[in-house]
Structure formats: structure tokens, C-alpha cells
Design an enzyme around this catalytic site. Structure first.
Site: not given
Length: 344
Positions: A159, A127-129, A155
Site C-alpha cells: 500500500k 491506510t495508516d498502516e 500488505y
């Protein structure tokens, strides 16, 4: 050439869309779905896939080493695509432990099985998060594959850890790994705790639409089929040991999304209710997908104006599926996250 592909988390949102894409685009491949069927998964999402003789389902948790190794022994996969993850930021703030267990240790179990049984490719869906956020007043800035990791939530930290572990397995053990990091996805089969299906579901039912803060947080939106095509491009043309960013060139503020949905459904903006903001809420995500576009020949093709209409129509036509997702424990979760926070 025929391949056997294991897709973890295949009863969830992006995983199920990827399975349907493979069944359509690579009909000679055998698709093995592994899913623990936790709250965000729905076995009925796979009803059409189950009818296909090239599809097989296993109910299993990726943290269960013995169970995962047994599946590998039986199926002998060529490719493994790891979608399985706890993925909702609010839930990670409420209970970080399960995110660390599933997203990090579960990924380790999958890669250990890949090492033992000699797969051609292990692909980690990220994810880009993991990059943190960008300032709202700098629209010229974008995340690239070289952007330092700077996580904001349990989260995104879990990741990022999984991504780094996968790349470490490539360097240390020579496991043929690729990693992709995508912007926010939307489309069919998305669990309704996420922004777009939540707002669609509530608007259809004339319920309050809870918006964090003033709704000014900006996200880059990628239609789920475009994302799945990007992953397939990474599998077939990507270089091992590399990270590929997959973005949609569709930046929108959350409040803009909400108003688009209301307008499309013919509902009044008076349904919007601003609630206390999420802790550590990232301001802006924006991906530069130039590497994937140049090296893989992949480009997103669905503009948001078209994709959001398709998505709204899908949920309108699949309200039985939506009702299955929003029963039971979801009701208690929704109350904790939103109803008690209105006007705080």
C-alpha cells in the site's frame, strides 16, 4: 454538475459503502463499479445499487490492462477512486505476491488508463498502516501526513508503494492525484476475517473468539460512512498532489473491542481464546486528522459507542449475507489462521 465516477473494489467493504453514499449524496452522478469479485467481495452487497439506473457494474481485474482500458474507452470517467486492493495482513504474510501484483501493478494500470483518457482526479485510498506503529506508552504521539513511512508487513508495504507511485505520477506526468490514509474502518458489509465482524459472527454463534496475544494492540476506529464522507471531501475540496489522513478519534485496544461486542450481545467472556500473536504485529495506530479537518471541513461524527451498536445490529439483521461470505474457502482459511494457533 453530473460526473462519471469509476469505483474500483466496489463490491468490497469500504468501496460498496462509498457507492451507496454517492448514490445518496450525488444522485446525478453516474457510478461505474469495477471489481474482480475475489474472496472478500460479494456481488449481493450491491443488490440495491444495481437497481439504480445511474449504476453500472463490470467484473474485471485492475491488473488486466486491456480490460481496464476498454472500460475507460466506453465510460469516459471524470473521477477514479481506487479501493481495489488485497487488504488482510495475515493473508499478505501467507502469500505476499498477490498483494504486490494487485496493490502496486494494479494501481499502475489504473493510473495509466487515467493518463490516456484524461481524468479530472485519480484518488488512491490508502491506510495508516504505511506509517508502522506507535508505542503503547506514548498516547501523545499520532501519525501525521509528515510521519515517515515505516511498514511492517507485505500488505502495508504494497500500500505504501501504491501511494508513492501515485504521488510520483502526479510529479512526473502531472496526473491529478490525491491520496487518503485512514484508520481502521468498521460498519456494514465488512468481510468477516476482520476483527469486528469476525467477533460478532462468532459470538452470535457461540463460537470461540480468537484474540491475538493478549489483545493489547490499539487501533483508532473510524465508522465507514465517516470515512466515505472524508473521501468525498477530498475529491471535491482536496488539493492535487496532497495526502490526507482520515481518523476517528476512537482509540481502543483489541480486547476492549471484543468485550464490548460480547456485552452488547449478552455473551460470556469465557468465549475468548488467546492465540499465538501475528508476526510483526503493530502495537498502536493513531491518526491526527487535523489537516483534513482544517482544509476540507471534514470531521468524523460517529462515536464508537454508537457506531459499534449500529454495526452489531446490522450483522444480526444480515446473517444470510454473512453466511454467504463465510462458506467455501473461508472455512479453510479460518482454520489455518486461528484454530490451529489456539494455545500455541
Amino acid at each position: 454538475m453530473k460526473k462519471t465516477v469509476i469505483v474500483t473494489g466496489g463490491a468490497g467493504f469500504i468501496g460498496s459503502n462509498f457507492i451507496y453514499l454517492l448514490l445518496e449524496e450525488r444522485p446525478e452522478w453516474k457510478i461505474i463499479c469495477i471489481d474482480a469479485l475475489t474472496y472478500a467481495a460479494n456481488i449481493h452487497t450491491l443488490n440495491k445499487a444495481i437497481e439504480n439506473p445511474n449504476f453500472k457494474f463490470y467484473k474485471e481485474d485492475i491488473r488486466n490492462r486491456d480490460g481496464i482500458f476498454k472500460i475507460f474507452e466506453i465510460e469516459k470517467p471524470d473521477i477514479v477512486v481506487n479501493f481495489a486492493a488485497e487488504s488482510h495482513v495475515d493473508r499478505s504474510i501467507e502469500n505476499p505476491g498477490i498483494f504486490l501484483e494487485t496493490n502496486i501493478l494494479g494501481t499502475q494500470v489504473m493510473m495509466d488508463a487515467c493518463r490516456k483518457y484524461g481524468v479530472e482526479r485519480f484518488h488512491q485510498v490508502g491506510t495508516d498502516e504505511v506509517y508502522g506503529d506507535l508505542p503503547l506508552d506514548r498516547p501523545d504521539l499520532f501519525f501525521t501526513e509528515e510521519t515517515p513511512i515505516h511498514t511492517s508487513s507485505p500488505y502495508s508495504t504494497s500500500k505504501a508503494s501504491a501511494d508513492l507511485l501515485a504521488l510520483a505520477y502526479y510529479r512526473t506526468y502531472g496526473l491529478p492525484v490525491t491520496v487518503s490514509r485512514c484508520s481502521n474502518n468498521y460498519g456494514p458489509y465488512q468481510f468477516p476475517e476482520k476483527l469486528i465482524p469476525l467477533m460478532i459472527n462468532n459470538a452470535i454463534k457461540d463460537k470461540t473468539l480468537p484474540v491475538y496475544g493478549q489483545g493489547l494492540n490499539v487501533r483508532d476506529w473510524l465508522y465507514v460512512k465517516d470515512h466515505c464522507l472524508g473521501i468525498l471531501a477530498v475529491l471535491e475540496r482536496g488539493k492535487t498532489g496532497e495526502v490526507y489522513n482520515l481518523g476517528g478519534h476512537n482509540e481502543k485496544a483489541n480486547i476492549e473491542i471484543v468485550k464490548i461486542i460480547l456485552k452488547e450481545l449478552g455473551k460470556p467472556e469465557s468465549l475468548i481464546s488467546y492465540v499465538a500473536d501475528r508476526k510483526g504485529h503493530d502495537l498502536r495506530y493513531a491518526i491526527d486528522p487535523a489537516k483534513a479537518e482544517m482544509e476540507l471541513g471534514w470531521h468524523p461524527t460517529t462515536m464508537f459507542t454508537d457506531g459499534i451498536k449500529q454495526t452489531i445490529r446490522w450483522y444480526q439483521n444480515n446473517m444470510v449475507w454473512m453466511e454467504e461470505c463465510t462458506s467455501g474457502d473461508y472455512v479453510n482459511y479460518y482454520e489455518r489462521m486461528y484454530e490451529r494457533r489456539i494455545n500455541q
